[in-house]
Design an enzyme around this catalytic site. Sequence first.
Site, PDB file in Angstrom:
ATOM      1  N   GLU A   1       0.851  -1.188   0.000  1.00 18.75           N
ATOM      2  CA  GLU A   1       0.000   0.000   0.000  1.00 18.75           C
ATOM      3  C   GLU A   1       0.885   1.234   0.000  1.00 18.75           C
ATOM      4  O   GLU A   1       1.691   1.438   0.914  1.00 18.75           O
ATOM      5  CB  GLU A   1      -0.943   0.029   1.201  1.00 18.75           C
ATOM      6  CG  GLU A   1      -1.867   1.248   1.175  1.00 18.75           C
ATOM      7  CD  GLU A   1      -2.931   1.251   2.258  1.00 18.75           C
ATOM      8  OE1 GLU A   1      -3.529   2.327   2.474  1.00 18.75           O
ATOM      9  OE2 GLU A   1      -3.160   0.196   2.895  1.00 18.75           O
TER      10      GLU A   1
ATOM     11  N   GLU B   1       4.922   5.279   3.368  1.00 14.71           N
ATOM     12  CA  GLU B   1       4.372   6.591   3.735  1.00 14.71           C
ATOM     13  C   GLU B   1       5.513   7.557   4.022  1.00 14.71           C
ATOM     14  O   GLU B   1       6.285   7.348   4.964  1.00 14.71           O
ATOM     15  CB  GLU B   1       3.476   6.464   4.967  1.00 14.71           C
ATOM     16  CG  GLU B   1       2.876   7.771   5.455  1.00 14.71           C
ATOM     17  CD  GLU B   1       2.076   8.473   4.373  1.00 14.71           C
ATOM     18  OE1 GLU B   1       2.480   9.590   3.981  1.00 14.71           O
ATOM     19  OE2 GLU B   1       1.060   7.900   3.917  1.00 14.71           O
TER      20      GLU B   1
ATOM     21  N   ASP C   1      -3.017  12.008  -2.996  1.00 19.40           N
ATOM     22  CA  ASP C   1      -3.137  13.456  -3.162  1.00 19.40           C
ATOM     23  C   ASP C   1      -3.644  13.731  -4.579  1.00 19.40           C
ATOM     24  O   ASP C   1      -3.004  13.339  -5.558  1.00 19.40           O
ATOM     25  CB  ASP C   1      -1.772  14.109  -2.946  1.00 19.40           C
ATOM     26  CG  ASP C   1      -1.876  15.614  -2.768  1.00 19.40           C
ATOM     27  OD1 ASP C   1      -2.752  16.232  -3.418  1.00 19.40           O
ATOM     28  OD2 ASP C   1      -1.090  16.173  -1.984  1.00 19.40           O
TER      29      ASP C   1
ATOM     30  N   ASP D   1     -12.010  10.118  -4.588  1.00 21.37           N
ATOM     31  CA  ASP D   1     -13.289  10.820  -4.638  1.00 21.37           C
ATOM     32  C   ASP D   1     -13.222  12.024  -5.568  1.00 21.37           C
ATOM     33  O   ASP D   1     -14.166  12.818  -5.623  1.00 21.37           O
ATOM     34  CB  ASP D   1     -13.685  11.286  -3.231  1.00 21.37           C
ATOM     35  CG  ASP D   1     -12.635  12.209  -2.626  1.00 21.37           C
ATOM     36  OD1 ASP D   1     -11.469  11.773  -2.517  1.00 21.37           O
ATOM     37  OD2 ASP D   1     -12.964  13.346  -2.261  1.00 21.37           O
TER      38      ASP D   1
ATOM     39  N   ARG E   1     -10.627   7.565   6.926  1.00 23.48           N
ATOM     40  CA  ARG E   1     -11.011   8.935   7.275  1.00 23.48           C
ATOM     41  C   ARG E   1     -11.141   9.805   6.025  1.00 23.48           C
ATOM     42  O   ARG E   1     -11.942  10.741   5.990  1.00 23.48           O
ATOM     43  CB  ARG E   1     -10.012   9.541   8.254  1.00 23.48           C
ATOM     44  CG  ARG E   1      -8.578   9.493   7.832  1.00 23.48           C
ATOM     45  CD  ARG E   1      -7.634   9.710   9.022  1.00 23.48           C
ATOM     46  NE  ARG E   1      -6.245   9.467   8.672  1.00 23.48           N
ATOM     47  CZ  ARG E   1      -5.372  10.443   8.410  1.00 23.48           C
ATOM     48  NH1 ARG E   1      -5.760  11.703   8.465  1.00 23.48           N
ATOM     49  NH2 ARG E   1      -4.124  10.157   8.111  1.00 23.48           N
ATOM     50  N   TYR E   2     -10.376   9.476   4.969  1.00 22.91           N
ATOM     51  CA  TYR E   2     -10.501  10.227   3.723  1.00 22.91           C
ATOM     52  C   TYR E   2     -11.851   9.953   3.068  1.00 22.91           C
ATOM     53  O   TYR E   2     -12.502  10.857   2.551  1.00 22.91           O
ATOM     54  CB  TYR E   2      -9.370   9.839   2.767  1.00 22.91           C
ATOM     55  CG  TYR E   2      -8.006  10.165   3.309  1.00 22.91           C
ATOM     56  CD1 TYR E   2      -7.561  11.485   3.380  1.00 22.91           C
ATOM     57  CD2 TYR E   2      -7.151   9.165   3.764  1.00 22.91           C
ATOM     58  CE1 TYR E   2      -6.314  11.797   3.890  1.00 22.91           C
ATOM     59  CE2 TYR E   2      -5.898   9.462   4.284  1.00 22.91           C
ATOM     60  CZ  TYR E   2      -5.483  10.783   4.344  1.00 22.91           C
ATOM     61  OH  TYR E   2      -4.245  11.080   4.854  1.00 22.91           O
ATOM     62  N   GLU E   3     -12.274   8.699   3.098  1.00 26.43           N
ATOM     63  CA  GLU E   3     -13.585   8.353   2.568  1.00 26.43           C
ATOM     64  C   GLU E   3     -14.685   9.058   3.351  1.00 26.43           C
ATOM     65  O   GLU E   3     -15.627   9.608   2.775  1.00 26.43           O
ATOM     66  CB  GLU E   3     -13.767   6.840   2.623  1.00 26.43           C
ATOM     67  CG  GLU E   3     -15.121   6.363   2.105  1.00 26.43           C
ATOM     68  CD  GLU E   3     -15.325   4.882   2.375  1.00 26.43           C
ATOM     69  OE1 GLU E   3     -15.633   4.162   1.421  1.00 26.43           O
ATOM     70  OE2 GLU E   3     -15.175   4.470   3.545  1.00 26.43           O
TER      71      GLU E   3
END
Length: 233
Positions: free
Chosen positions: A63, A88, A137, A173, A212-214
Site C-alpha cells: 500500500e 508513507e 493526493d 473521490d 477517514r478520507y472516505e
Amino acid sequence: MSDKVGSQEKRGFYGRRAGKPLNLRQETLMADLLPELLLTRDEVTDTPLPTLFDPPVREVWLESGFGGGEHLVHRALENPDIGYVGIEPFRNGMAKALVLIEDTGVRNIRLYHDEAGPFLDWLPANSLSGFYLLYPDPWPKKRHFKRRFVSKRNLDRITRALKPGAEFRFASDIDSYVEWTLDHCADHPAFEWLDGDLSQCLAPWKGWPGTRYEDKALREGRVPRYLSFRFTG
C-alpha cells in the site's frame, strides 16, 4: 534510515513530510518500533519478500501512501498469512500507523518511510500479489496534474513488481483523478480494467474498513470510486 534517495527523486515529492508535533508516545514509537519494521534496499533487493516477515508469509501486497494506516492494519489483521508493505513519506501518518501496529500487535507489516518510486525500483520483478493506492493526493488543479502519482513511469514500476494476474486497486473521490487513472491504465498495455463501467465502481472491495478520507469525502458530498485493474503480464 540507511537508504538514500537520489536528489531527482527527492525533488519529485510534492507536499509536506511533517505536520503538527508528535506526542510522546508517537515520538517513542518512531525511535524504537519504526527501525524494527523498516525495510532497507539491501533486504528487498537480495531477499525473497515473503521471508522478510516473521513468520514468513505466502504472498505480499503493498500500500503506497497509507495515511494513518487504518486500512493497512485492517488488511494485515484480516489476512495473517499475507505480508503487507506500507509506504508513507509523511511523518505524522507513519507515527499514527505505529500506534495502531503496537495496539493491535499485528506482525505481518513492514514499512518504508520515504517515496514509493525508488522502493518499487528496488523490488524484484513479479514479487507483489497486489498494490493499493487509496485516496492519493489529487492535485486537483490542472497545472499540477503532472504531480499525481499515477503516471506512465509509476505504472511501469508497478507492473514490473506485480505478478501476472495481480491487482492494482485505486480509490479516489476526485472525478478528474478517476478519469486520469482510467485513461493512463487504458493506455498501458499490461492493465485490464476489471469493472468495465464507472457505475460498477461505487462499492469498495470486500472487507473494506472505511478510511477517514472516505468519511470526509462523503460528508462533503463527493462520490468515492474504487477501481480494480489486473496485471495481464
